[in-house]
Design a protein around this motif. Structure first.
Motif, PDB file in Angstrom:
ATOM      1  N   VAL A  70       1.030  -1.578   0.050  1.00 44.49           N
ATOM      2  CA  VAL A  70       0.125   0.307  -0.357  1.00 44.49           C
ATOM      3  C   VAL A  70       1.308   1.776   0.070  1.00 44.49           C
ATOM      4  CG1 VAL A  70      -1.850   1.280   1.302  1.00 44.49           C
ATOM      5  CG2 VAL A  70      -1.372  -1.141   1.493  1.00 44.49           C
ATOM      6  N   ARG A  71       1.120   1.973  -1.253  1.00 41.80           N
ATOM      7  CA  ARG A  71       1.691   3.173  -1.162  1.00 41.80           C
ATOM      8  C   ARG A  71       0.978   4.291  -1.084  1.00 41.80           C
ATOM      9  NH1 ARG A  71       4.775   3.237  -6.656  1.00 41.80           N
ATOM     10  NH2 ARG A  71       3.575   4.064  -7.154  1.00 41.80           N
ATOM     11  N   ILE A  72       1.217   5.247   0.200  1.00 41.14           N
ATOM     12  CA  ILE A  72       0.576   6.072   0.827  1.00 41.14           C
ATOM     13  C   ILE A  72       0.887   7.144  -0.275  1.00 41.14           C
ATOM     14  CG2 ILE A  72      -0.893   6.725   2.381  1.00 41.14           C
ATOM     15  CD1 ILE A  72      -1.264   4.274   3.626  1.00 41.14           C
ATOM     16  N   ARG A  73       0.002   8.482  -0.262  1.00 36.84           N
ATOM     17  CA  ARG A  73       0.981   9.617  -1.180  1.00 36.84           C
ATOM     18  C   ARG A  73       0.192  10.929  -0.408  1.00 36.84           C
ATOM     19  NH1 ARG A  73       2.458   9.427  -7.204  1.00 36.84           N
ATOM     20  NH2 ARG A  73       0.321   7.991  -7.572  1.00 36.84           N
ATOM     21  N   GLU A  74      -0.492  11.646  -1.531  1.00 37.17           N
ATOM     22  CA  GLU A  74      -0.947  13.172  -0.632  1.00 37.17           C
ATOM     23  C   GLU A  74      -2.932  12.461  -1.004  1.00 37.17           C
ATOM     24  OE1 GLU A  74       0.034  16.302  -2.649  1.00 37.17           O
ATOM     25  OE2 GLU A  74       1.914  16.220  -1.701  1.00 37.17           O
ATOM     26  N   VAL A  75      -2.979  11.497  -0.087  1.00 35.68           N
ATOM     27  CA  VAL A  75      -4.396  11.625   0.152  1.00 35.68           C
ATOM     28  C   VAL A  75      -5.736  12.597   0.269  1.00 35.68           C
ATOM     29  CG1 VAL A  75      -4.298   8.758  -0.222  1.00 35.68           C
ATOM     30  CG2 VAL A  75      -4.232  10.927   1.890  1.00 35.68           C
ATOM     31  N   GLU A  76      -6.585  12.338  -0.535  1.00 40.14           N
ATOM     32  CA  GLU A  76      -7.684  13.660   0.112  1.00 40.14           C
ATOM     33  C   GLU A  76      -9.078  12.907   0.542  1.00 40.14           C
ATOM     34  OE1 GLU A  76      -8.555  15.940  -2.874  1.00 40.14           O
ATOM     35  OE2 GLU A  76      -6.554  16.173  -4.192  1.00 40.14           O
ATOM     36  N   LEU A  77      -9.332  12.338   1.592  1.00 36.56           N
ATOM     37  CA  LEU A  77     -10.018  11.564   2.595  1.00 36.56           C
ATOM     38  C   LEU A  77     -10.523  12.433   3.747  1.00 36.56           C
ATOM     39  CD1 LEU A  77      -9.015   8.230   3.549  1.00 36.56           C
ATOM     40  CD2 LEU A  77      -7.471  10.294   3.129  1.00 36.56           C
ATOM     41  N   GLY A  78     -12.245  11.945   4.495  1.00 40.03           N
ATOM     42  CA  GLY A  78     -12.515  12.151   5.533  1.00 40.03           C
ATOM     43  C   GLY A  78     -11.665  11.320   6.962  1.00 40.03           C
ATOM     44  N   TRP A  79     -12.689  11.661   7.641  1.00 35.34           N
ATOM     45  CA  TRP A  79     -12.120  11.186   8.804  1.00 35.34           C
ATOM     46  C   TRP A  79     -12.719   9.489   8.638  1.00 35.34           C
ATOM     47  CZ3 TRP A  79      -7.956  11.831  12.846  1.00 35.34           C
ATOM     48  CH2 TRP A  79      -7.834  13.386  13.136  1.00 35.34           C
ATOM     49  N   ALA A  80     -13.483   9.290   8.420  1.00 31.86           N
ATOM     50  CA  ALA A  80     -14.378   8.430   8.600  1.00 31.86           C
ATOM     51  C   ALA A  80     -14.004   7.119   7.528  1.00 31.86           C
ATOM     52  CB  ALA A  80     -15.849   8.527   8.834  1.00 31.86           C
ATOM     53  N   THR A  81     -13.649   7.912   6.818  1.00 27.90           N
ATOM     54  CA  THR A  81     -13.567   7.166   5.278  1.00 27.90           C
ATOM     55  C   THR A  81     -11.969   6.901   5.303  1.00 27.90           C
ATOM     56  OG1 THR A  81     -14.567   9.185   3.371  1.00 27.90           O
ATOM     57  CG2 THR A  81     -12.921   7.487   2.718  1.00 27.90           C
ATOM     58  N   ALA A  82     -11.077   7.415   6.183  1.00 24.88           N
ATOM     59  CA  ALA A  82      -9.794   6.927   6.696  1.00 24.88           C
ATOM     60  C   ALA A  82     -10.035   5.491   7.328  1.00 24.88           C
ATOM     61  CB  ALA A  82      -8.841   8.343   7.267  1.00 24.88           C
ATOM     62  N   GLU A  83     -10.978   5.587   8.163  1.00 24.86           N
ATOM     63  CA  GLU A  83     -11.010   4.612   9.195  1.00 24.86           C
ATOM     64  C   GLU A  83     -12.175   3.614   8.412  1.00 24.86           C
ATOM     65  OE1 GLU A  83     -11.450   5.613  13.643  1.00 24.86           O
ATOM     66  OE2 GLU A  83     -13.234   6.541  12.817  1.00 24.86           O
ATOM     67  N   SER A  84     -12.553   3.504   7.198  1.00 27.23           N
ATOM     68  CA  SER A  84     -13.074   2.798   6.870  1.00 27.23           C
ATOM     69  C   SER A  84     -11.945   1.915   5.731  1.00 27.23           C
ATOM     70  CB  SER A  84     -14.283   3.165   5.513  1.00 27.23           C
ATOM     71  OG  SER A  84     -15.438   3.425   6.055  1.00 27.23           O
ATOM     72  N   LEU A  85     -11.678   2.767   4.896  1.00 26.50           N
ATOM     73  CA  LEU A  85      -9.741   2.610   4.294  1.00 26.50           C
ATOM     74  C   LEU A  85      -8.568   1.610   5.780  1.00 26.50           C
ATOM     75  CD1 LEU A  85      -8.142   2.184   1.465  1.00 26.50           C
ATOM     76  CD2 LEU A  85      -7.721   4.431   2.010  1.00 26.50           C
ATOM     77  N   ARG A  86      -8.557   1.629   6.541  1.00 21.94           N
ATOM     78  CA  ARG A  86      -7.738   0.676   7.435  1.00 21.94           C
ATOM     79  C   ARG A  86      -8.696  -0.232   7.803  1.00 21.94           C
ATOM     80  NH1 ARG A  86      -4.612   0.618  11.945  1.00 21.94           N
ATOM     81  NH2 ARG A  86      -5.244  -0.108  12.948  1.00 21.94           N
ATOM     82  N   ASP A  87      -9.915  -0.132   7.594  1.00 16.32           N
ATOM     83  CA  ASP A  87     -10.458  -1.419   8.126  1.00 16.32           C
ATOM     84  C   ASP A  87     -10.758  -2.793   6.726  1.00 16.32           C
ATOM     85  OD1 ASP A  87     -11.572  -0.737  10.523  1.00 16.32           O
ATOM     86  OD2 ASP A  87     -13.523  -0.054   9.572  1.00 16.32           O
ATOM     87  N   ALA A  88     -10.648  -1.761   5.664  1.00 18.40           N
ATOM     88  CA  ALA A  88     -10.660  -2.743   4.445  1.00 18.40           C
ATOM     89  C   ALA A  88      -9.164  -3.467   4.170  1.00 18.40           C
ATOM     90  CB  ALA A  88     -10.867  -1.937   3.505  1.00 18.40           C
ATOM     91  N   ILE A  89      -8.034  -2.992   5.049  1.00 19.95           N
ATOM     92  CA  ILE A  89      -6.806  -3.133   4.778  1.00 19.95           C
ATOM     93  C   ILE A  89      -7.189  -3.922   6.188  1.00 19.95           C
ATOM     94  CG2 ILE A  89      -3.932  -2.782   4.797  1.00 19.95           C
ATOM     95  CD1 ILE A  89      -4.846  -0.409   3.471  1.00 19.95           C
ATOM     96  N   ALA A  90      -7.474  -3.349   6.577  1.00 20.03           N
ATOM     97  CA  ALA A  90      -7.016  -5.019   8.061  1.00 20.03           C
ATOM     98  C   ALA A  90      -7.964  -6.407   8.135  1.00 20.03           C
ATOM     99  CB  ALA A  90      -7.213  -3.999   9.314  1.00 20.03           C
ATOM    100  N   SER A  91      -8.489  -6.226   7.252  1.00 20.11           N
ATOM    101  CA  SER A  91      -8.902  -7.211   6.491  1.00 20.11           C
ATOM    102  C   SER A  91      -8.501  -8.274   5.673  1.00 20.11           C
ATOM    103  CB  SER A  91      -9.872  -7.598   5.574  1.00 20.11           C
ATOM    104  OG  SER A  91     -10.423  -6.464   4.801  1.00 20.11           O
ATOM    105  N   VAL A  92      -7.073  -7.673   4.845  1.00 19.77           N
ATOM    106  CA  VAL A  92      -6.118  -8.430   3.942  1.00 19.77           C
ATOM    107  C   VAL A  92      -5.768  -9.229   5.363  1.00 19.77           C
ATOM    108  CG1 VAL A  92      -4.221  -8.571   2.531  1.00 19.77           C
ATOM    109  CG2 VAL A  92      -6.689  -7.227   2.091  1.00 19.77           C
ATOM    110  N   ARG A  93      -5.036  -8.003   6.370  1.00 21.48           N
ATOM    111  CA  ARG A  93      -4.547  -8.945   7.764  1.00 21.48           C
ATOM    112  C   ARG A  93      -4.769 -10.160   8.362  1.00 21.48           C
ATOM    113  NH1 ARG A  93      -0.724  -4.335  11.803  1.00 21.48           N
ATOM    114  NH2 ARG A  93      -0.198  -6.186  12.494  1.00 21.48           N
ATOM    115  N   ALA A  94      -5.757 -10.060   8.649  1.00 18.74           N
ATOM    116  CA  ALA A  94      -6.207 -10.605   9.324  1.00 18.74           C
ATOM    117  C   ALA A  94      -6.526 -12.014   8.707  1.00 18.74           C
ATOM    118  CB  ALA A  94      -7.997  -9.873  10.080  1.00 18.74           C
ATOM    119  N   ALA A  95      -6.073 -11.963   7.151  1.00 12.96           N
ATOM    120  CA  ALA A  95      -6.387 -13.109   6.675  1.00 12.96           C
ATOM    121  C   ALA A  95      -4.727 -14.084   6.370  1.00 12.96           C
ATOM    122  CB  ALA A  95      -7.041 -12.877   5.087  1.00 12.96           C
TER     123      ALA A  95
END
Length: 579
Positions: free
Chosen positions: A92-117
């Protein structure tokens, strides 16, 4: 007759079939080899990230403007990647992203599901990281940054400018009517400092946002809470300092990282990377819709709520015609089993909010309705969602603001200073009620106060009905106060913390939908308001009639009834499994 003569008519068919099978086999082999064993899926996060796909006009695609990444697409592709044995992991390469706080948490959840697998996940921060970038990156097993990059979450600060004195200098005053003390939308125009109620609610929001960063560091980087807070207080810092504090795993340039990630058995000096779009088209292509089973529809309410969109692009204003038309189409369609209201709006017109809320109320009588609150669902945004059967939000979603505010600018003194003289001839005691050239009379203010009281009382009643509370209980939670959703959950204004996929899952379960895999589709509709009923039986003139007469071609008819980007047909497996 010779045997060859008998077979001659079928020879072309056999040859064509053999060629087709060969091409199919070659294509399948190419698609498989296009993702080499041991490769890494590259999820490159930059620019805006939306909750659901945005439609980009064709002419803009021609000049190179692509649609922003959407969370729904990211969830779908990561779901496939998590179980793909040919992938070594996800970078996951993270550059200059434009997103709100809740969207950031949802994106984190999506990536965490891969880690959980148990699929390896690595975050790379080439330009450093602030609060939201760290929230996302900390979902990965490992986090790296370039040596000169700055890691600087800094904390959270929310401030306001106050213009009363400045406006007074040019002869402008602002008259405000609000219900109640926490409704601070116009405060910066009529005060010189923050009111105590506004200070209290702003403090709660700042603490919630700051805690979100701390929680992410504690859960993802395995820091204790005290160490996480100490790190934030010492930022900004360079990458190697952050590494010494355990926040990142190393300071590496991109070529060094790729060399580190390479498969030891490979002859290549660097890890093979498969871009996200390419992987999506090869391995995670959305399946075509087959059959006519029930689906969950997502009605998106995004931006300020208005009676009409005016000249603004309809993807920036939630207008009555578009949203109400979508809700009525969902109610009429036999293919929609449940509806999710995706609300990302700070509110707006009380009239428009009430008209949309009425359609939500009518819809919930026929089908399950679940509200998902995005980065913000406050004031009119909460008004619309209050009547849903369930409300889901992320901890940092800003919500509540159950209250009313109205204001107008008075330029009487400014006009006088400029030498502008205004005269009007009036018939009717309140004909000049909204004139900017004089202040309200006592009679006018009393009448407006009464109207504001009625709007506020209606708001409280709607929330009480939707939330199953007494009006007295709602009043305690209302008074114009905004809350982070984590606090709103404790107060009963939100039912559950989670992302959009969780809201879709709840809606599917309530409707008895089996979650059969289906594609995410953006449908279009006419701009005019869908009628509740029509005596005209012509399908061309009655939007609802088109939906009701759509047995032969349900998706085609529904596509004509749902506003562009207002309704998306999905199920929970498209958006990713819930928590």
């Amino acid at each position: 007759m010779p045997p060859f003569t008998l077979l001659r008519p079928v020879v072309p068919f056999v040859v064509a079939l053999a060629v087709a099978l060969a091409l199919f086999a070659l294509r399948a082999l190419w698609r498989w080899r296009a993702v080499p064993s041991g490769a890494w899926l590259l999820l490159d996060l930059h620019g805006p990230i939306t909750e659901v796909p945005r439609r980009v006009p064709r002419w803009q695609r021609w000049i190179g403007r692509d649609a922003p990444l959407s969370l729904s697409e990211i969830r779908r592709v990561l779901r496939v990647a998590a179980s793909d044995p040919s992938l070594s992991g996800v970078l996951v390469r993270i550059r200059e992203v434009e997103l709100g706080w809740a969207t950031a948490e949802s994106l984190r959840d999506a990536i965490a599901s891969v880690r959980a697998a148990n699929k390896r996940t690595v975050a790379f921060l080439p330009f450093g990281a602030a609060n939201k970038e760290l929230i996302v990156a900390s979902a990965c097993h490992e986090v790296f940054a370039t040596p000169p990059a700055t890691i600087g979450p800094l904390g959270v600060a929310l401030g306001s400018n106050f213009f009363r004195a400045a406006l007074a200098k040019i002869g402008v005053t602002v008259e405000v009517l609000s219900r109640k003390e926490f409704k601070s939308a116009a405060e910066s125009l009529v005060r010189d400092s923050m009111s105590e109620p506004n200070r209290a609610q702003t403090t709660a929001i700042v603490e919630a946002l700051h805690d979100a960063v701390v929680r992410a560091l504690v859960a993802g980087r395995k820091l204790d809470e005290q160490a996480a807070r100490a790190f934030i207080d010492k930022t900004p810092m360079r990458a190697r300092q952050a590494q010494a504090m355990g926040v990142i795993d190393g300071a590496l340039y991109e070529d060094e990282l790729l060399a580190r990630l390479r498969d030891p058995s490979s002859a290549m000096p660097f890890a093979a990377l498969v871009p996200f779009d390419r992987y999506a088209s090869l391995r995670a292509k959305a399946p075509r819709f087959l059959g006519r089973s029930k689906r969950v529809a997502i009605v998106e309410v995004r931006g300020p709520i208005a009676v009409e969109a005016g000249r603004a692009s309809d993807d920036r204003v939630a207008d009555v015609a578009r949203i109400t038309g979508a809700l009525r189409a969902c109610a009429a369609s036999n293919n929609v089993g449940a509806v999710v209201l995706l609300i990302d709006s700070p509110g707006g017109s009380a009239l428009a909010s009430d008209l949309i809320a009425r359609e939500v109320e009518r819809l919930r009588e026929r089908k399950p309705v679940v509200a998902y609150f995005g980065d913000v669902a406050a004031s009119g945004g909460y008004y619309i969602g209050a009547l849903a059967h369930r409300i889901v939000a992320q901890p940092t979603t800003i919500t509540g603001s159950i209250g009313v505010v109205a204001m107008r600018v008075v330029v009487e003194q400014a006009a006088d200073k400029l030498g502008v003289k205004h005269e009007s001839i009036e018939r009717g005691a309140r004909a000049a009620l909204f004139s900017p050239y004089r202040t309200w009379t006592e009679d006018e203010r009393t009448a407006l106060d009464q109207s504001i009281d009625e709007v506020y009382a209606d708001f409280v009643r709607v929330v009480a009905k939707g939330r199953g509370m007494s009006e007295e209980a709602v009043e305690e939670r209302a008074r114009g106060r905004v809350y982070p959703a984590k606090q709103a959950l404790e107060l009963g204004l939100v039912d559950e913390l989670g992302d959009l996929s969780r809201a879709v899952r709840i809606a599917a379960e309530r409707a008895g939908i089996d979650g059969e895999l289906a594609p995410l589709r953006v449908l279009r509709a006419p701009k005019e308001l869908a009628p509740i009923a029509s005596a005209d039986r012509s399908p061309a003139k009655s939007i609802v009639a088109r939906a009701l007469l759509a047995e032969a071609a349900p998706w085609l008819a529904l596509a004509r009834t749902i506003e562009r980007e207002s309704v998306l047909l999905v199920d929970d497996r498209v958006l990713g499994a819930g928590r």
